[in-house]
Write a protein that holds these residues in place. Structure first.
Motif, PDB file in Angstrom:
ATOM      1  N   LEU A 146      41.120  40.318  31.768  1.00  0.00           N
ATOM      2  CA  LEU A 146      41.166  41.061  33.147  1.00  0.00           C
ATOM      3  C   LEU A 146      42.730  40.799  33.854  1.00  0.00           C
ATOM      4  O   LEU A 146      43.329  41.554  34.674  1.00  0.00           O
ATOM      5  N   GLY A 147      43.283  39.521  34.070  1.00  0.00           N
ATOM      6  CA  GLY A 147      44.029  39.269  34.558  1.00  0.00           C
ATOM      7  C   GLY A 147      45.685  40.348  34.236  1.00  0.00           C
ATOM      8  O   GLY A 147      46.381  40.027  35.238  1.00  0.00           O
ATOM      9  N   LEU A 148      45.767  40.855  33.182  1.00  0.00           N
ATOM     10  CA  LEU A 148      47.088  40.993  32.312  1.00  0.00           C
ATOM     11  C   LEU A 148      46.855  42.599  32.888  1.00  0.00           C
ATOM     12  O   LEU A 148      48.017  43.373  32.417  1.00  0.00           O
ATOM     13  N   LEU A 149      45.882  43.239  33.935  1.00  0.00           N
ATOM     14  CA  LEU A 149      46.215  44.291  34.398  1.00  0.00           C
ATOM     15  C   LEU A 149      46.886  45.279  34.622  1.00  0.00           C
ATOM     16  O   LEU A 149      47.792  46.317  33.986  1.00  0.00           O
ATOM     17  N   HIS A 150      47.979  44.298  35.814  1.00  0.00           N
ATOM     18  CA  HIS A 150      48.908  45.104  36.818  1.00  0.00           C
ATOM     19  C   HIS A 150      50.415  44.871  35.394  1.00  0.00           C
ATOM     20  O   HIS A 150      50.473  46.189  35.432  1.00  0.00           O
ATOM     21  N   ARG A 151      50.557  43.968  34.347  1.00  0.00           N
ATOM     22  CA  ARG A 151      51.188  43.918  33.745  1.00  0.00           C
ATOM     23  C   ARG A 151      51.162  45.772  32.651  1.00  0.00           C
ATOM     24  O   ARG A 151      51.922  45.807  31.882  1.00  0.00           O
ATOM     25  N   ASN A 152      50.259  45.800  32.689  1.00  0.00           N
ATOM     26  CA  ASN A 152      49.641  47.394  31.374  1.00  0.00           C
ATOM     27  C   ASN A 152      50.063  48.685  32.295  1.00  0.00           C
ATOM     28  O   ASN A 152      49.694  49.264  31.620  1.00  0.00           O
ATOM     29  N   TRP A 172      45.211  39.928  42.972  1.00  0.00           N
ATOM     30  CA  TRP A 172      43.683  40.457  42.174  1.00  0.00           C
ATOM     31  C   TRP A 172      43.601  39.038  41.437  1.00  0.00           C
ATOM     32  O   TRP A 172      42.407  38.669  40.570  1.00  0.00           O
ATOM     33  N   LEU A 173      44.604  38.035  40.959  1.00  0.00           N
ATOM     34  CA  LEU A 173      44.386  36.548  39.593  1.00  0.00           C
ATOM     35  C   LEU A 173      43.796  36.071  40.566  1.00  0.00           C
ATOM     36  O   LEU A 173      42.542  35.504  40.790  1.00  0.00           O
ATOM     37  N   LEU A 174      43.764  35.948  42.122  1.00  0.00           N
ATOM     38  CA  LEU A 174      42.798  35.201  42.922  1.00  0.00           C
ATOM     39  C   LEU A 174      41.705  36.043  42.839  1.00  0.00           C
ATOM     40  O   LEU A 174      40.578  34.734  43.028  1.00  0.00           O
ATOM     41  N   MET A 175      41.023  36.883  43.151  1.00  0.00           N
ATOM     42  CA  MET A 175      39.975  37.433  43.026  1.00  0.00           C
ATOM     43  C   MET A 175      39.028  37.172  41.954  1.00  0.00           C
ATOM     44  O   MET A 175      37.675  36.665  41.487  1.00  0.00           O
ATOM     45  N   LEU A 176      40.364  37.388  40.557  1.00  0.00           N
ATOM     46  CA  LEU A 176      39.426  36.838  39.355  1.00  0.00           C
ATOM     47  C   LEU A 176      39.208  35.454  39.324  1.00  0.00           C
ATOM     48  O   LEU A 176      37.430  35.068  39.129  1.00  0.00           O
ATOM     49  N   ALA A 177      39.979  34.387  39.785  1.00  0.00           N
ATOM     50  CA  ALA A 177      39.557  33.116  39.873  1.00  0.00           C
ATOM     51  C   ALA A 177      38.476  32.596  40.739  1.00  0.00           C
ATOM     52  O   ALA A 177      37.727  32.492  40.449  1.00  0.00           O
ATOM     53  N   LEU A 219      35.670  35.404  40.917  1.00  0.00           N
ATOM     54  CA  LEU A 219      34.890  35.797  40.818  1.00  0.00           C
ATOM     55  C   LEU A 219      33.987  35.336  39.792  1.00  0.00           C
ATOM     56  O   LEU A 219      33.014  34.555  39.450  1.00  0.00           O
ATOM     57  N   GLY A 220      35.748  33.930  38.722  1.00  0.00           N
ATOM     58  CA  GLY A 220      35.199  33.316  37.967  1.00  0.00           C
ATOM     59  C   GLY A 220      34.039  31.433  38.137  1.00  0.00           C
ATOM     60  O   GLY A 220      33.359  31.507  37.338  1.00  0.00           O
ATOM     61  N   LEU A 221      34.320  31.020  39.568  1.00  0.00           N
ATOM     62  CA  LEU A 221      33.640  29.645  39.492  1.00  0.00           C
ATOM     63  C   LEU A 221      32.553  30.160  39.443  1.00  0.00           C
ATOM     64  O   LEU A 221      31.790  28.617  39.228  1.00  0.00           O
ATOM     65  N   LEU A 224      25.202  37.888  32.288  1.00  0.00           N
ATOM     66  CA  LEU A 224      24.903  39.539  32.171  1.00  0.00           C
ATOM     67  C   LEU A 224      24.775  40.128  33.829  1.00  0.00           C
ATOM     68  O   LEU A 224      26.343  40.585  33.655  1.00  0.00           O
ATOM     69  N   MET A 225      24.495  39.777  34.709  1.00  0.00           N
ATOM     70  CA  MET A 225      24.457  40.278  36.194  1.00  0.00           C
ATOM     71  C   MET A 225      26.099  40.842  36.481  1.00  0.00           C
ATOM     72  O   MET A 225      26.594  41.398  37.063  1.00  0.00           O
ATOM     73  N   SER A 226      26.826  38.740  35.829  1.00  0.00           N
ATOM     74  CA  SER A 226      28.271  39.221  35.792  1.00  0.00           C
ATOM     75  C   SER A 226      29.186  40.361  35.873  1.00  0.00           C
ATOM     76  O   SER A 226      30.547  40.820  37.071  1.00  0.00           O
ATOM     77  N   ILE A 227      28.017  41.171  34.838  1.00  0.00           N
ATOM     78  CA  ILE A 227      29.319  42.179  33.917  1.00  0.00           C
ATOM     79  C   ILE A 227      29.708  43.067  34.786  1.00  0.00           C
ATOM     80  O   ILE A 227      30.511  43.337  35.443  1.00  0.00           O
ATOM     81  N   ILE A 228      28.670  43.533  36.270  1.00  0.00           N
ATOM     82  CA  ILE A 228      28.593  44.502  37.352  1.00  0.00           C
ATOM     83  C   ILE A 228      29.667  43.613  38.299  1.00  0.00           C
ATOM     84  O   ILE A 228      30.506  44.773  38.135  1.00  0.00           O
ATOM     85  N   VAL A 229      30.055  42.949  38.410  1.00  0.00           N
ATOM     86  CA  VAL A 229      30.654  42.019  39.696  1.00  0.00           C
ATOM     87  C   VAL A 229      32.246  42.659  39.080  1.00  0.00           C
ATOM     88  O   VAL A 229      33.305  43.302  39.685  1.00  0.00           O
ATOM     89  N   LEU A 230      32.133  42.111  37.509  1.00  0.00           N
ATOM     90  CA  LEU A 230      33.244  42.036  37.280  1.00  0.00           C
ATOM     91  C   LEU A 230      34.126  43.502  36.887  1.00  0.00           C
ATOM     92  O   LEU A 230      35.299  43.975  37.211  1.00  0.00           O
TER      93      LEU A 230
END
Length: 314
Positions: free
Chosen positions: A219-225, A239-244, A246-248, A274-280
């Motif tokens: 998902l961190g590759l979004l900006h490049r695409n 965005w990368l910091l946010m993903l990090a 959320l992944g922790l 599973l519930m984290s899918i909504i957050v992502l």
């Protein structure tokens, strides 16, 4: 109420909100907002029916296993008959395909954009293949991830590609990145949950966690695409910091379970994932649309968590 609760458990009703979040995320990736509402409602209906069909048919095909491992559940306990569950599962599956085609036709009566129906049909086939036997093979988690990727693409299926850059399979690159990222993450969750009814092995859970984190990383590759001129609401480093961040909690919860992989802890970790899918999904919507739309997606956690108090997720 007891009868209703049995059906809600058969449907895994709390989990359907994760599927709805996928569709809303895909829709926001191409529309950059969650309007117009009528086509979005049609896509959400198709996704919900297909997801619920998958849950019912999963228990239909697994009834002999569940009689040994989960005898308290509605089908093995006999509180819902196998014939009733079969009819319900296939009715939901056909309803989901019909909703996909109806939504496509309503949006483009001339038939120029029938992707919603095509994606819904392909998704139904994958669901049937998964429940029918592939889930018991090493390809099971891969196909489950593919189903989630298709669900995201279902949400993006009504929009054209004008102004969104070059595309693969008529979907813009950033949409494909989002769908594959969520798909890989869910493949990891499916792998993590494969032995949830018995004692899991640490290496098995560790490998599944790495796959989940790889999905988040994609998902961190979004900006490049993003297509030229596309202005995300959050710069790439943030965005990368946010993903990090959320992944922790996902990594922490799963890693703690690896140390003591008893079924109860594994099942709780799977529910958290599973519930984290909504957050992502909400995080992606925040980047491609706005905070307002992201909050709408994030609000799906409320019914999912409330219903999850009475209805198991795994």
């Amino acid at each position: 109420m007891s009868r209703l609760l049995d059906y809600l458990r058969l449907l895994r009703i709390a989990n359907v909100f994760t599927a709805l979040a996928d569709v809303m995320m895909g829709y926001a990736c191409v529309q950059r907002e969650l309007v117009p509402l009528p086509p979005l409602a049609g896509l959400l209906t198709a996704s919900a029916l297909l997801y619920l069909a998958g849950m019912v048919l999963n228990d239909v095909f697994d009834i002999e296993v569940d009689r040994q491992e989960r005898p308290e559940r509605p089908l093995p306990a006999g509180r819902i008959s196998l014939r009733t569950a079969q009819r319900l599962g296939f009715a939901l599956l056909l309803g989901g395909v019909a909703a996909g085609w109806a939504t496509a036709w309503a949006a483009t009566p001339d038939g120029s954009l029938g992707r919603s129906g095509l994606v819904a049909t392909l998704l139904a086939g994958c669901i049937l293949a998964y429940d029918g036997g592939i889930k018991a093979t090493p390809l099971g988690p891969v196909l489950m991830g593919g189903c989630r990727s298709l669900n995201v693409l279902l949400g993006a299926s009504l929009a054209g590609t004008e102004g969104l850059g070059a595309s693969v399979l008529t979907f813009p690159p950033h949409v494909l990145v989002a769908s594959v990222g969520i798909g890989v993450y869910v493949a990891g969750v499916a792998w993590y949950a494969r032995r949830e009814a018995a004692a899991s092995e640490g290496w098995h859970l560790a490998g599944a966690l790495l796959v989940m984190l790889a999905g988040i990383g994609l998902l961190g590759l979004l900006h490049r695409n993003f297509p030229p001129g596309f202005r995300p609401t959050l710069p790439d480093p943030w965005w990368l910091l946010m993903l990090a961040l959320l992944g922790l909690p996902i990594a922490r919860r799963c890693a703690m379970t690896i140390a003591d992989p008893v079924p109860e802890r594994v099942q709780l970790a799977v529910k958290h994932c599973l519930m984290s899918i909504i957050v992502l999904d909400a995080a992606v919507v925040f980047v491609v649309a706005s905070g307002h739309e992201a909050l709408i997606v994030l609000s799906l956690l409320i019914p999912a968590l409330l219903l999850g108090r009475w209805v198991y997720s795994t």
